[in-house]
Every structure is written in C-alpha cells, then in structure tokens.
Write an enzyme that holds these catalytic residues in place. Sequence first.
Site, PDB file in Angstrom:
ATOM      1  N   ARG A  64       9.571  17.126  -4.697  1.00 22.51           N
ATOM      2  CA  ARG A  64       8.374  16.351  -4.360  1.00 22.51           C
ATOM      3  C   ARG A  64       7.678  16.016  -5.598  1.00 22.51           C
ATOM      4  NH1 ARG A  64       6.633  15.826   0.582  1.00 22.51           N
ATOM      5  NH2 ARG A  64       7.700  17.460   1.398  1.00 22.51           N
ATOM      6  N   MET A  89       4.718   8.031   5.267  1.00 22.74           N
ATOM      7  CA  MET A  89       4.999   9.178   6.148  1.00 22.74           C
ATOM      8  C   MET A  89       5.792  10.294   5.079  1.00 22.74           C
ATOM      9  SD  MET A  89       3.793   7.673   8.371  1.00 22.74           S
ATOM     10  CE  MET A  89       3.849   8.547  10.135  1.00 22.74           C
ATOM     11  N   ARG A  90       5.259  10.556   4.210  1.00 18.23           N
ATOM     12  CA  ARG A  90       5.383  11.798   3.230  1.00 18.23           C
ATOM     13  C   ARG A  90       4.374  12.627   2.737  1.00 18.23           C
ATOM     14  NH1 ARG A  90      10.440  12.448   1.100  1.00 18.23           N
ATOM     15  NH2 ARG A  90      11.336  10.583   1.396  1.00 18.23           N
ATOM     16  N   HIS A 108      -5.324   7.312  10.116  1.00 16.77           N
ATOM     17  CA  HIS A 108      -4.318   8.101  10.926  1.00 16.77           C
ATOM     18  C   HIS A 108      -4.803   7.746  12.190  1.00 16.77           C
ATOM     19  CE1 HIS A 108      -2.301  11.648  12.261  1.00 16.77           C
ATOM     20  NE2 HIS A 108      -3.139  11.854  13.416  1.00 16.77           N
ATOM     21  N   GLU A 173      -7.403  -0.097  13.675  1.00 15.51           N
ATOM     22  CA  GLU A 173      -7.169   0.386  12.293  1.00 15.51           C
ATOM     23  C   GLU A 173      -7.334  -0.571  11.295  1.00 15.51           C
ATOM     24  OE1 GLU A 173      -3.356   2.666  11.748  1.00 15.51           O
ATOM     25  OE2 GLU A 173      -3.202   3.048  13.892  1.00 15.51           O
TER      26      GLU A 173
HETATM   27  C1  GAR Z   1      -0.392   3.394  11.709  1.00 15.64           C
HETATM   28  O1  GAR Z   1      -0.457   3.528  12.745  1.00 15.64           O
HETATM   29  C2  GAR Z   1      -0.802   4.546  10.751  1.00 15.64           C
HETATM   30  O2  GAR Z   1      -2.268   5.083  11.283  1.00 15.64           O
HETATM   31  C3  GAR Z   1       0.345   5.581  10.746  1.00 15.64           C
HETATM   32  O3  GAR Z   1       1.352   5.004  10.738  1.00 15.64           O
HETATM   33  C4  GAR Z   1       1.034   3.572  11.109  1.00 15.64           C
HETATM   34  C5  GAR Z   1       1.684   2.740  10.335  1.00 15.64           C
HETATM   35  O4  GAR Z   1       1.541   1.445  10.660  1.00 15.64           O
HETATM   36  N1  GAR Z   1       0.036   6.586  10.089  1.00 15.64           N
HETATM   37  C6  GAR Z   1       0.145   7.818  10.128  1.00 15.64           C
HETATM   38  O5  GAR Z   1       0.562   8.276  11.428  1.00 15.64           O
HETATM   39  C7  GAR Z   1      -0.217   8.877   9.179  1.00 15.64           C
HETATM   40  N2  GAR Z   1      -0.203  10.244   9.551  1.00 15.64           N
HETATM   41  P1  GAR Z   1       1.776   0.318   9.325  1.00 15.64           P
HETATM   42  O6  GAR Z   1       2.866   0.646   8.725  1.00 15.64           O
HETATM   43  O7  GAR Z   1       1.814  -1.127  10.355  1.00 15.64           O
HETATM   44  O8  GAR Z   1       0.327   0.003   8.647  1.00 15.64           O
END
Ligand code: GAR
Length: 195
Positions: A64, A89-90, A108, A173
């Site tokens: 990492r 997502m990492r 989030h 979001e």
């Molecule tokens: C979004 O819903 C974001 O909040 C979530 O992944 C999705 C990405 O969508 N993030 C997480 O869950 C992080 N813990 P996007 O690629 O269309 O922005």
Amino acid sequence: MKIGILISGRGSNMVALVDAVKRGEVPDSEVAVVISDKPTAAGLEKARKCDVETLVIERRGRSREEHDAEMIAELRKRDVELVCLAGYMRLLSKDFIHAFPDKIINIHPSLLPAFPGLNVQQQAIDAGVKTSGCTVHFVNEDLDAGPIILQREVEVKDNDTAETLADRILEQEHGAYVEAVRRIVSEARVASDSM
Ligand code: GAR
C-alpha cells in the site's frame, strides 16, 4: 487551488466536481488530475471527455505504501493541494494521509457515523432506518471516521431496494460534494488573504 480526484469506478461524483469547477461554481480552483487505481474504471473516459488529465496507477502487487508513494509523487508534481476521493475504494496509507494534512476529503453514501464500510444502502434498509443520506468528511487514519464537513438527508422508503436508495442518495451526493469543496476552497482563500 489545484484539486486531484481519486476514483475506482463510475466517476459520477468526479464529473460533478469537474463540471462545477468548469462552470466557475468553485472559484479559484482547477481539477489538475484524475487518478484511478483501476484501468477499467468508467470514470477515466468521462474525465478524458471533460479534458482532464488522467492517470492509472495500479497496485500491481506492491505494498500500500509503495502504491501510495507513486500517487503522492504524481499529485505533488502537479501542485495538488486538495485530494478528493470520489468512489476510491481502497484504504489510504498513513503516509498518504500525512502527505496532505487536512486536505483529503471523501464522500460516503450514509449519514456517518451510521453505516461505515461497504454495502451501506443495504445496511440502512436492514436496520429499518427511515432516513439515510450522504456525508462529506475529512479523511483520517480511521475508516469513514474523520471530521464531518456536511451531510444531506434522504428518506428511506418502505419499498426501497439498495439500488433505488443508492440512486436517490447519489443525486444528493453530487451537490453535497460540490458544496463541500466550495467551502474548503473559500476557507483556504480567506486564510491565505489574512496572512
Ligand atoms: C458513491 O455512492 C460514493 O459515495 C461511494 O461510491 C459511489 C461512487 O460513485 N463511496 C463509498 O462508498 C466510499 N466508502 P461514483 O463513482 O459514481 O462517484
């Protein structure tokens, strides 16, 4: 303020930020680079269509810390001051978090501290909550636990599935992330003007 955006997938929050910066809704800022850890991330093509530089920096069996060191170097080369995680997502290493103190933010899809981690829309439905939403927060060494910048609420309907709830949260979001970035950039400007 130069902004770097990290993605792993679809990139809709990234596009919302890029569009808002281009429309002048986040004054004195520029999206300098979009970095994905996944070469197949759909967001990469979307960023290219928005004329934003893209980089793919894969983990490729490295630690990492080694992976993050390459990202830090690329962000620093472009004088990035604010790092926005948009569906990245990492987990980030301590080194990365210390490289940009108080300047890494994440979005989030729940009202933190409720439902950190993954599959959070299903967690919200399973828990029977009537309200969920999204949270923009600073990133620290603990998962989904840094200081909250802002939240937007979304009603959980009786017939919601994880997908329908995720779609309605995602609509909130995009505006929430733009608003949070606008606040951070404007606070940084006030701080630098008073120096
Ligand atoms: C979004 O819903 C974001 O909040 C979530 O992944 C999705 C990405 O969508 N993030 C997480 O869950 C992080 N813990 P996007 O690629 O269309 O922005």
